[in-house]
Scaffold this active site. Sequence first.
Site, short mmCIF file in Angstrom:
data_model
loop_
_atom_site.label_atom_id
_atom_site.label_comp_id
_atom_site.label_asym_id
_atom_site.label_seq_id
_atom_site.Cartn_x
_atom_site.Cartn_y
_atom_site.Cartn_z
CB SER A 38 -0.82 -0.05 1.13
OG SER A 38 -0.31 0.30 2.49
CE LYS A 81 -3.28 2.05 4.73
NZ LYS A 81 -2.95 1.44 3.74
#
Length: 182
Positions: A38, A81
């Site tokens: 990710s 993130k």
Amino acid sequence: MNIKRHFYEIAESFLTSLVVVLVLYITIGSVEVVWGASMEPNFETGERILVDKITRNFRDYERGEVVVLVPPTEDSKHFIKRVVGLPGDIIKVFECKIYIYRDGSQFTLDEEYLGSNGCTIGGNEFLQEGRSVEIKDGYYVVMGDNRRNSLDSRVFGMVKASDIVGRVVFRFWPVGKAGFVN
């Protein structure tokens, strides 16, 4: 008797060191291992990072910072993130870009870390293409740098500030990529 005393000194040193390390790990910083695609190409599976847990008590997270969080959907995992939306922002994903409305002004989020192929598409649940969402106080919107392969706020929604473990401040493995994280 010297052996017994020596053993007690070693045990005492070991236990004291263990307590100090645990206190540091719980309150100041921790080591995390990156798993998944990710955050590629900026972070890759197997990299080791240092997470700062203490500065969250003194200042808010800033747009663009890389953080480790406990996602609302899975409380036993940590995700890495990037913060893209702050409390009070009105955020919209439209035609591969993120638009931010704040204090009467609008701007397109400059995401140079995505590279030339970076395209942000809306999610199916929370941050749908072309729809504006206001970020509540005490919440953030986070996304992975690999937008095509990231389970992030576009799916699970806003993240409570209290669910953010801390800022990623340093990458120490692999040695060739070691350094501070911006």
